[in-house]
Design a protein around this motif. Structure first.
Motif, PDB file in Angstrom:
ATOM      1  N   GLN A   8       0.778  -5.203   2.631  1.00 28.95           N
ATOM      2  CA  GLN A   8       2.056  -4.494   2.732  1.00 28.95           C
ATOM      3  C   GLN A   8       1.906  -3.030   2.348  1.00 28.95           C
ATOM      4  O   GLN A   8       2.482  -2.153   2.991  1.00 28.95           O
ATOM      5  CB  GLN A   8       3.102  -5.181   1.855  1.00 28.95           C
ATOM      6  CG  GLN A   8       3.515  -6.552   2.377  1.00 28.95           C
ATOM      7  CD  GLN A   8       4.485  -7.265   1.454  1.00 28.95           C
ATOM      8  OE1 GLN A   8       4.358  -7.214   0.230  1.00 28.95           O
ATOM      9  NE2 GLN A   8       5.464  -7.945   2.042  1.00 28.95           N
ATOM     10  N   PRO A  37      10.751   2.057   5.999  1.00 26.83           N
ATOM     11  CA  PRO A  37      10.030   0.806   6.263  1.00 26.83           C
ATOM     12  C   PRO A  37      10.506  -0.311   5.335  1.00 26.83           C
ATOM     13  O   PRO A  37      10.762  -0.086   4.151  1.00 26.83           O
ATOM     14  CB  PRO A  37       8.573   1.184   5.995  1.00 26.83           C
ATOM     15  CG  PRO A  37       8.642   2.326   5.026  1.00 26.83           C
ATOM     16  CD  PRO A  37       9.895   3.073   5.367  1.00 26.83           C
ATOM     17  N   ARG A  63       2.580   0.126   4.946  1.00 26.22           N
ATOM     18  CA  ARG A  63       3.550   1.148   4.532  1.00 26.22           C
ATOM     19  C   ARG A  63       2.902   2.528   4.465  1.00 26.22           C
ATOM     20  O   ARG A  63       3.476   3.520   4.914  1.00 26.22           O
ATOM     21  CB  ARG A  63       4.154   0.790   3.175  1.00 26.22           C
ATOM     22  CG  ARG A  63       5.178   1.816   2.664  1.00 26.22           C
ATOM     23  CD  ARG A  63       5.701   1.431   1.295  1.00 26.22           C
ATOM     24  NE  ARG A  63       6.588   2.458   0.775  1.00 26.22           N
ATOM     25  CZ  ARG A  63       7.887   2.543   1.062  1.00 26.22           C
ATOM     26  NH1 ARG A  63       8.437   1.649   1.868  1.00 26.22           N
ATOM     27  NH2 ARG A  63       8.619   3.515   0.562  1.00 26.22           N
ATOM     28  N   GLN A  83       9.674  -4.640   4.495  1.00 27.27           N
ATOM     29  CA  GLN A  83       8.731  -5.728   4.748  1.00 27.27           C
ATOM     30  C   GLN A  83       9.169  -7.002   4.033  1.00 27.27           C
ATOM     31  O   GLN A  83       9.815  -6.954   2.987  1.00 27.27           O
ATOM     32  CB  GLN A  83       7.323  -5.342   4.280  1.00 27.27           C
ATOM     33  CG  GLN A  83       6.747  -4.126   4.985  1.00 27.27           C
ATOM     34  CD  GLN A  83       5.342  -3.825   4.516  1.00 27.27           C
ATOM     35  OE1 GLN A  83       4.395  -4.517   4.868  1.00 27.27           O
ATOM     36  NE2 GLN A  83       5.198  -2.771   3.726  1.00 27.27           N
TER      37      GLN A  83
END
Length: 302
Positions: A14, A267, A18, A269
């Motif tokens: 992640q 962003p 990012r 997630q």
């Protein structure tokens, strides 16, 4: 080698996605359209722009101040949410094969940086519709009856001389500038001279685009007129058709459009247990709106 999916491995993936997004987002090339709109950041869900069209003027001091009454009409802009999402199979996280997904992440970041540009172009393309491109005075972006108060009955539409020659296009530039110099605010005061420096034409009209780009290069055949000193940019708009084009103020303190930003492209997630996938999304909230009709003139050609 396929690794065991651990919280640490997932967090590492992640962070990598990012970081890639942020790097590409910050490096994205600015669109020439961005010179035509003002960004209003840290905005709320709905904002009322009462200051548009209400320009104050210094008066002679006579011993007491005359306070302006705050306008209550203005233009209320409500933001909308925008989103794009991508699915990364968890097996690629375990195999540390995230590189194959970098193309989508990079493209999403670059598009997100300028995602408001098509929304601004849509306003221009629908500029004669009060429902789709409404200005603070209740009129569409292009109207023959702009203004309120002592500045009513103004037009930012002129009839063009055609697009057959450089001379005709040049005459229309001068005609548009002349029209702009007569614009008044709602108190009847002439507005400070706006610098019309950006020409916008239908992308499919190669002949018109060629004439405008020739003018911006200031070649000898233009004679004594130096249009390169005036035109700073020529922009093609894919949503436009025909021979009608526009002259606008770009890059200054006053611009024809605005972008109200509640949430920049951010962003997000998450992990999906059932589908064994890593969800990556970009979410934003904002709205494009017509800011100042005095900063753009429509040159209408049949």
């Amino acid at each position: 080698m396929t690794k065991v999916l651990t919280p640490e491995l997932l967090a590492q993936a992640q962070r990598g996605l990012r970081a890639l997004y942020l790097k590409q987002f910050e490096a994205a090339t600015e669109s020439p359209w961005e010179s035509l709109f003002t960004r209003y950041t840290d905005a709320g869900h709905a904002e009322n722009y009462t200051m548009l069209g209400a320009v104050s003027q210094l008066r002679e001091w006579t011993g007491a101040r005359e306070f302006e009454t705050r306008r209550i009409d203005g233009l209320t802009v409500i933001t909308r949410e925008y989103d794009t999402a991508y699915d990364v199979p968890m097996i690629d996280v375990q195999r540390e094969q995230l590189g194959k997904h970098s193309t989508w992440i990079s493209a999403a970041a670059k598009r997100a940086a300028t995602f408001m540009v098509p929304l601004v172009r849509e306003l221009l393309a629908n500029g004669t519709s009060a429902a789709k491109a409404r200005c603070w005075d209740g009129k569409p972006l292009f109207s023959t009856s702009h203004g309120v108060g002592k500045g009513t009955g103004q037009s930012n539409i002129i009839t063009g001389s055609g697009i057959a020659t450089v001379e005709a296009v040049g005459a229309d530039i001068e005609q548009a500038i002349s029209a702009g110099s007569t614009f008044r605010d709602d108190k009847g005061l002439y507005i400070q001279q706006v610098e019309y420096n950006t020409a916008i034409y239908p992308a499919g009209n190669a002949a018109l685009g060629g004439l405008l780009r020739t003018m911006i290069q200031d070649r000898v055949e233009l004679g004594s007129a130096s249009y390169s000193g005036l035109l700073k940019s020529v922009i093609a708009c894919p949503e436009l058709t025909g021979n009608t084009w526009y002259l606008a103020a770009g890059g200054g303190t006053e611009r024809p459009f605005g972008w109200q930003e509640e949430l920049p492209p951010t962003p997000e997630q998450s992990e999906d247990f059932d589908t064994r996938s890593l969800k990556f999304a970009v979410h934003a909230s904002g709205a494009a709106f017509c800011s100042d009709w005095t900063c753009i003139v429509q040159i209408a050609n049949s």
